[in-house]
Design a protein around this motif. Structure first.
Motif, mmCIF file in Angstrom:
data_model
loop_
_atom_site.group_PDB
_atom_site.id
_atom_site.type_symbol
_atom_site.label_atom_id
_atom_site.label_comp_id
_atom_site.label_asym_id
_atom_site.label_seq_id
_atom_site.Cartn_x
_atom_site.Cartn_y
_atom_site.Cartn_z
ATOM 1 N N LEU A 118 42.591 28.475 42.197
ATOM 2 C CA LEU A 118 41.258 29.050 42.086
ATOM 3 C C LEU A 118 41.274 30.516 42.480
ATOM 4 O O LEU A 118 40.658 31.356 41.811
ATOM 5 N N ARG A 119 41.988 30.855 43.536
ATOM 6 C CA ARG A 119 42.071 32.251 43.944
ATOM 7 C C ARG A 119 42.789 33.087 42.877
ATOM 8 O O ARG A 119 42.400 34.220 42.600
ATOM 9 N N VAL A 122 40.498 35.927 41.521
ATOM 10 C CA VAL A 122 40.761 37.183 42.222
ATOM 11 C C VAL A 122 42.035 37.864 41.713
ATOM 12 O O VAL A 122 41.993 38.964 41.152
ATOM 13 N N ASP A 123 43.172 37.243 41.912
ATOM 14 C CA ASP A 123 44.443 37.937 41.717
ATOM 15 C C ASP A 123 44.685 38.351 40.263
ATOM 16 O O ASP A 123 44.999 39.513 39.978
ATOM 17 N N THR A 124 44.554 37.410 39.341
ATOM 18 C CA THR A 124 44.823 37.735 37.942
ATOM 19 C C THR A 124 43.803 38.715 37.370
ATOM 20 O O THR A 124 44.195 39.723 36.762
ATOM 21 N N PRO A 125 42.496 38.479 37.525
ATOM 22 C CA PRO A 125 41.556 39.453 36.957
ATOM 23 C C PRO A 125 41.602 40.814 37.639
ATOM 24 O O PRO A 125 41.350 41.837 36.991
ATOM 25 N N ALA A 126 41.952 40.875 38.939
ATOM 26 C CA ALA A 126 42.053 42.169 39.602
ATOM 27 C C ALA A 126 43.133 43.024 38.944
ATOM 28 O O ALA A 126 42.969 44.238 38.769
ATOM 29 N N THR A 171 35.899 39.305 46.392
ATOM 30 C CA THR A 171 35.668 37.889 46.701
ATOM 31 C C THR A 171 35.731 37.024 45.459
ATOM 32 O O THR A 171 35.858 35.803 45.556
ATOM 33 N N GLY A 172 35.615 37.639 44.303
ATOM 34 C CA GLY A 172 35.679 36.929 43.036
ATOM 35 C C GLY A 172 35.261 37.860 41.930
ATOM 36 O O GLY A 172 34.412 38.741 42.132
ATOM 37 N N ILE A 173 35.872 37.698 40.758
ATOM 38 C CA ILE A 173 35.595 38.570 39.615
ATOM 39 C C ILE A 173 35.094 37.726 38.455
ATOM 40 O O ILE A 173 35.760 36.777 38.026
ATOM 41 N N ASP A 174 33.933 38.096 37.964
ATOM 42 C CA ASP A 174 33.402 37.508 36.743
ATOM 43 C C ASP A 174 34.013 38.264 35.575
ATOM 44 O O ASP A 174 33.695 39.420 35.334
#
Length: 288
Positions: A273-274, A278-282, A18-21
């Motif tokens: 924002l996504r 999400v996409d880049t840090p994943a 759902t989101g990555i810190d």
């Protein structure tokens, strides 16, 4: 599971993202402190508190960065990764001559990069015979090299790091001089690295490049001023965000909710924002 280069790959998380810190620190009392440290907090930032903070912001995953004041003893960080291997990834601080033997074992435990905090320090030669083999092995594992460095000195280290083939991640908007803002020539140096496609930037810790330490509005203004140029030169797919929790040396004026809300103030397009959350840090942090 094996990466395309034949090296072992981390198991992809089964937890919905759902989101990555992308940037946080954890530490407790009793850990050995590095000699020559410039700072050490008098409080704890526990793993339990960190995970509770993530949940409170609706974030599913996090990246723990070894604090500079703990030096190259990464044992506590590694224990945190072991406790929650699908939720967390780690960035370690290393002695390249000693720790090259640890790389594969650390990778299996969730380490995906190495950090060098170079603020106010003498700059290593990342092309020398100590660092070169370490960086080569990092590239094999798709690790990245994260640097916190004054923007004015970025040009002194970037060529050697990039020549190694390693991806480079630059902390906190590139740490341009708060007094100069994005007019800092070092920020122009950072922007010139965008076309290499080897460099990512953490759009985190805007208060570290703000001219007003105690004014959240000034921190937001610093982020707002830098964001368009970073998007233009790097693309949104090379930008990641982090809470910078627990905001060391800014604990009294910052909190994670504020940093999360401010993110949506300068990244106001849902698709962007996504990508940032999400996409880049994943991909960068090997969650999938």
């Amino acid at each position: 599971m094996t990466a395309s280069n034949g090296t072992p790959a981390l198991h992809a998380t089964t937890l919905p993202i759902t989101g990555i810190d992308g940037h946080a620190h954890v530490f407790v009392h009793g850990l050995a402190l590095a000699s020559g440290r410039r700072y050490a907090p008098a409080y704890e930032a526990t793993l339990e508190d960190y995970r509770a903070m993530l949940a409170s912001l609706g974030l599913s995953h996090g990246v723990l960065v070894q604090p500079s004041f703990l030096g190259t003893d990464n044992s506590f960080l590694l224990s945190c990764l072991d406790a929650h291997p699908e939720q967390l990834r780690g960035i370690v601080v290393v002695d390249p001559a000693r720790d090259i033997a640890q790389i594969e074992a650390w990778h299996a435990r969730g380490v995906v990069g190495v950090r060098a905090n170079l603020i106010g320090t003498a700059l290593p030669d990342f092309g020398d015979t100590v660092w070169a083999p370490f960086l080569e092995r990092m590239a094999d594992l798709d690790w990245h090299f994260e640097v916190q460095i004054e923007a004015a000195r970025l040009s002194a280290i970037a060529p050697a790091v990039l020549a190694s083939g390693v991806h480079m991640v630059v902390d906190h908007f590139g740490r341009f001089d708060p007094a100069l803002g994005t007019g800092d020539p070092g920020f122009a140096t950072l922007l010139s690295l965008g076309p290499t496609r080897q460099v990512w930037v953490k759009v985190s810790g805007a208060y570290r490049v703000s001219p007003e330490r105690d004014d959240p509005a000034a921190a937001l203004a610093a982020a707002v001023s830098a964001w368009p140029a970073l998007v233009r030169e790097f693309g949104v797919d090379r930008l990641v965000w982090g809470t910078d929790w627990p905001h060391t040396q800014f604990e009294d004026v910052q909190n994670a909710r504020l940093t999360r809300d401010q993110l949506e103030s300068f990244v106001d397009q849902p698709d962007q924002l996504r990508t940032v959350l999400v996409d880049t840090p994943a991909s960068l942090f090997q969650f999938r």
